[in-house]
Design an enzyme around this catalytic site. Sequence first.
Site, mmCIF file in Angstrom:
data_model
loop_
_atom_site.group_PDB
_atom_site.id
_atom_site.type_symbol
_atom_site.label_atom_id
_atom_site.label_comp_id
_atom_site.label_asym_id
_atom_site.label_seq_id
_atom_site.Cartn_x
_atom_site.Cartn_y
_atom_site.Cartn_z
ATOM 1 N N GLY A 11 0.830 -1.216 0.000
ATOM 2 C CA GLY A 11 0.000 0.000 0.000
ATOM 3 C C GLY A 11 0.851 1.246 0.000
ATOM 4 O O GLY A 11 0.565 2.217 0.702
ATOM 5 N N ALA A 12 1.915 1.215 -0.821
ATOM 6 C CA ALA A 12 2.935 2.267 -0.742
ATOM 7 C C ALA A 12 2.630 3.482 -1.597
ATOM 8 O O ALA A 12 3.308 4.495 -1.488
ATOM 9 C CB ALA A 12 4.288 1.678 -1.153
ATOM 10 N N SER A 13 1.603 3.423 -2.447
ATOM 11 C CA SER A 13 1.492 4.449 -3.487
ATOM 12 C C SER A 13 0.972 5.800 -2.998
ATOM 13 O O SER A 13 1.143 6.800 -3.671
ATOM 14 C CB SER A 13 0.601 3.941 -4.622
ATOM 15 O OG SER A 13 -0.713 3.707 -4.163
ATOM 16 N N ARG A 14 0.318 5.839 -1.862
ATOM 17 C CA ARG A 14 -0.218 7.136 -1.400
ATOM 18 C C ARG A 14 -0.476 7.084 0.108
ATOM 19 O O ARG A 14 -0.296 6.038 0.736
ATOM 20 C CB ARG A 14 -1.501 7.485 -2.153
ATOM 21 C CG ARG A 14 -2.596 6.461 -1.996
ATOM 22 C CD ARG A 14 -3.911 6.899 -2.641
ATOM 23 N NE ARG A 14 -4.945 5.927 -2.306
ATOM 24 C CZ ARG A 14 -5.292 4.918 -3.094
ATOM 25 N NH1 ARG A 14 -4.707 4.755 -4.263
ATOM 26 N NH2 ARG A 14 -6.226 4.063 -2.715
ATOM 27 N N VAL A 61 -2.459 -7.516 -3.007
ATOM 28 C CA VAL A 61 -2.047 -8.237 -1.786
ATOM 29 C C VAL A 61 -3.016 -9.356 -1.403
ATOM 30 O O VAL A 61 -2.642 -10.254 -0.646
ATOM 31 C CB VAL A 61 -1.874 -7.288 -0.573
ATOM 32 C CG1 VAL A 61 -0.779 -6.265 -0.822
ATOM 33 C CG2 VAL A 61 -3.183 -6.627 -0.174
ATOM 34 N N SER A 139 -6.281 -0.383 12.977
ATOM 35 C CA SER A 139 -7.101 0.828 13.103
ATOM 36 C C SER A 139 -7.720 0.815 14.496
ATOM 37 O O SER A 139 -7.981 -0.267 15.049
ATOM 38 C CB SER A 139 -8.225 0.820 12.067
ATOM 39 O OG SER A 139 -9.189 1.802 12.395
ATOM 40 N N TYR A 152 -14.732 -3.720 7.962
ATOM 41 C CA TYR A 152 -13.424 -3.096 8.197
ATOM 42 C C TYR A 152 -12.946 -3.345 9.630
ATOM 43 O O TYR A 152 -11.802 -3.728 9.853
ATOM 44 C CB TYR A 152 -13.562 -1.594 7.920
ATOM 45 C CG TYR A 152 -12.281 -0.805 8.025
ATOM 46 C CD1 TYR A 152 -11.303 -0.890 7.043
ATOM 47 C CD2 TYR A 152 -12.062 0.054 9.103
ATOM 48 C CE1 TYR A 152 -10.131 -0.134 7.126
ATOM 49 C CE2 TYR A 152 -10.904 0.813 9.193
ATOM 50 C CZ TYR A 152 -9.942 0.714 8.201
ATOM 51 O OH TYR A 152 -8.788 1.458 8.287
ATOM 52 N N ALA A 154 -13.854 -5.705 11.666
ATOM 53 C CA ALA A 154 -13.548 -7.130 11.864
ATOM 54 C C ALA A 154 -12.179 -7.468 11.268
ATOM 55 O O ALA A 154 -11.392 -8.214 11.872
ATOM 56 C CB ALA A 154 -14.633 -8.000 11.229
ATOM 57 N N ILE A 185 -6.808 9.776 10.169
ATOM 58 C CA ILE A 185 -5.635 10.340 9.487
ATOM 59 C C ILE A 185 -6.092 10.940 8.159
ATOM 60 O O ILE A 185 -6.881 10.318 7.434
ATOM 61 C CB ILE A 185 -4.569 9.235 9.219
ATOM 62 C CG1 ILE A 185 -4.273 8.435 10.501
ATOM 63 C CG2 ILE A 185 -3.297 9.851 8.630
ATOM 64 C CD1 ILE A 185 -3.697 9.209 11.652
HETATM 65 P P1 NDP Z 1 -5.245 5.049 1.051
HETATM 66 O O1 NDP Z 1 -6.525 4.636 0.467
HETATM 67 O O2 NDP Z 1 -4.799 6.462 0.904
HETATM 68 O O3 NDP Z 1 -4.063 4.099 0.497
HETATM 69 C C1 NDP Z 1 -4.212 2.710 0.477
HETATM 70 C C2 NDP Z 1 -3.006 2.083 -0.175
HETATM 71 O O4 NDP Z 1 -3.216 0.655 -0.261
HETATM 72 C C3 NDP Z 1 -2.794 2.574 -1.602
HETATM 73 O O5 NDP Z 1 -1.404 2.618 -1.864
HETATM 74 C C4 NDP Z 1 -3.443 1.485 -2.450
HETATM 75 O O6 NDP Z 1 -2.886 1.479 -3.738
HETATM 76 C C5 NDP Z 1 -3.084 0.227 -1.620
HETATM 77 N N1 NDP Z 1 -3.955 -0.907 -1.852
HETATM 78 C C6 NDP Z 1 -5.310 -0.972 -1.691
HETATM 79 N N2 NDP Z 1 -5.751 -2.189 -2.022
HETATM 80 C C7 NDP Z 1 -4.671 -2.925 -2.386
HETATM 81 C C8 NDP Z 1 -4.477 -4.256 -2.834
HETATM 82 N N3 NDP Z 1 -5.504 -5.106 -2.966
HETATM 83 N N4 NDP Z 1 -3.237 -4.674 -3.138
HETATM 84 C C9 NDP Z 1 -2.180 -3.822 -3.042
HETATM 85 N N5 NDP Z 1 -2.287 -2.555 -2.594
HETATM 86 C C10 NDP Z 1 -3.527 -2.105 -2.284
HETATM 87 O O7 NDP Z 1 -5.302 4.645 2.581
HETATM 88 P P2 NDP Z 1 -4.514 5.192 3.865
HETATM 89 O O8 NDP Z 1 -3.148 5.607 3.507
HETATM 90 O O9 NDP Z 1 -5.412 6.125 4.579
HETATM 91 O O10 NDP Z 1 -4.478 3.842 4.727
HETATM 92 C C11 NDP Z 1 -3.328 3.021 4.877
HETATM 93 C C12 NDP Z 1 -3.613 2.002 5.957
HETATM 94 O O11 NDP Z 1 -3.932 2.662 7.182
HETATM 95 C C13 NDP Z 1 -4.808 1.099 5.652
HETATM 96 O O12 NDP Z 1 -4.550 -0.212 6.096
HETATM 97 C C14 NDP Z 1 -5.923 1.718 6.455
HETATM 98 O O13 NDP Z 1 -6.906 0.780 6.780
HETATM 99 C C15 NDP Z 1 -5.159 2.199 7.685
HETATM 100 N N6 NDP Z 1 -5.863 3.233 8.430
HETATM 101 C C16 NDP Z 1 -6.109 4.466 7.868
HETATM 102 C C17 NDP Z 1 -6.777 5.432 8.598
HETATM 103 C C18 NDP Z 1 -7.083 6.787 8.080
HETATM 104 O O14 NDP Z 1 -7.727 7.563 8.787
HETATM 105 N N7 NDP Z 1 -6.641 7.152 6.871
HETATM 106 C C19 NDP Z 1 -7.260 5.158 9.963
HETATM 107 C C20 NDP Z 1 -6.938 3.850 10.451
HETATM 108 C C21 NDP Z 1 -6.257 2.937 9.688
HETATM 109 P P3 NDP Z 1 -3.692 0.932 -5.030
HETATM 110 O O15 NDP Z 1 -5.075 1.466 -4.941
HETATM 111 O O16 NDP Z 1 -2.901 1.408 -6.179
HETATM 112 O O17 NDP Z 1 -3.619 -0.540 -4.906
#
Ligand code: NDP
Length: 244
Positions: A11-14, A61, A139, A152, A154, A185
């Site tokens: 999940g590194a892209s953003r 993933v 989370s 989510y 669960a 966040i």
């Molecule tokens: P974003 O939606 O901004 O980023 C999610 C990242 O996960 C993207 O890089 C996306 O890239 C990648 N991703 C999603 N699905 C897949 C997949 N099937 N395979 C590979 N990569 C995947 O989310 P956040 O940065 O906000 O969240 C990051 C983590 O933190 C998550 O686990 C989220 O549940 C957790 N979190 C976030 C909170 C918040 O308030 N933002 C609060 C609590 C927890 P792409 O779409 O290109 O695959």
Amino acid sequence: MSDRPVAVLTGASRGIGEAIALRLAEEGWNLTLISRSIDKASALLESLSRPEDHLLLAADVSLFSEAERCVSESMKRFGRLDALINNAGITKDNLLIRMSEEEWSSVLSVNLQGAFNFVRHALPVMVRQRRGRIVNIGSIVGLMGGVGQINYSASKAGLVGLTKSLAREYGSKGITANLVAPGFIETAMTDVLSEERKKEYLSGIPLRRFGTPEDIAGVVSFLLSPEASYVTGDVINVSGGLYM
Ligand code: NDP
């Protein structure tokens, strides 16, 4: 073999993943960066100080075989694996009464199965090395529940059990496993919430601000540092006090 430590980050892209990548790259890590789409991740790679030190992989993933390919390609490139950060996550919010099977299973597949897939393939390498750090991004709703987030919460609660069991099973092999539980966040994930919902959250945060991706990256960096070598099986809330 790389003389710098190596981390696999999903999940590194953003969002939070991007902030973790920037932080770890600054600290001298070689990174294997994983997300489904490659465009945004390519831009991130170019913004890192030494792009040639990192590996970018497009993968879903939730697929076991994809996780195997990612770990194997990372090992081929760097020859070692010091840390795994399971950060990829999605939401598909709905009230339980309306939740479809697809909304349930896709969130579980990415958030929980995805972490299992990567841990399952990274662990044998870490056991061989007798060294490794695993950080799962959970989370606070995995600890306190959330309205409209049965799937989510669960998945994130499942990650707590996965993390603690891992810590128990592999502590004796020099491997630590911890979970970081962010609160609210500011990323694309929370951008979609209504202003009213955001206001509601904010009023419950003692520090009176939303968190930033960098707030999470700092804690992940600590968990990968020598200072955290005696921390395992722990859940660290980073929520400005929203959950305590
Ligand atoms: P974003 O939606 O901004 O980023 C999610 C990242 O996960 C993207 O890089 C996306 O890239 C990648 N991703 C999603 N699905 C897949 C997949 N099937 N395979 C590979 N990569 C995947 O989310 P956040 O940065 O906000 O969240 C990051 C983590 O933190 C998550 O686990 C989220 O549940 C957790 N979190 C976030 C909170 C918040 O308030 N933002 C609060 C609590 C927890 P792409 O779409 O290109 O695959």
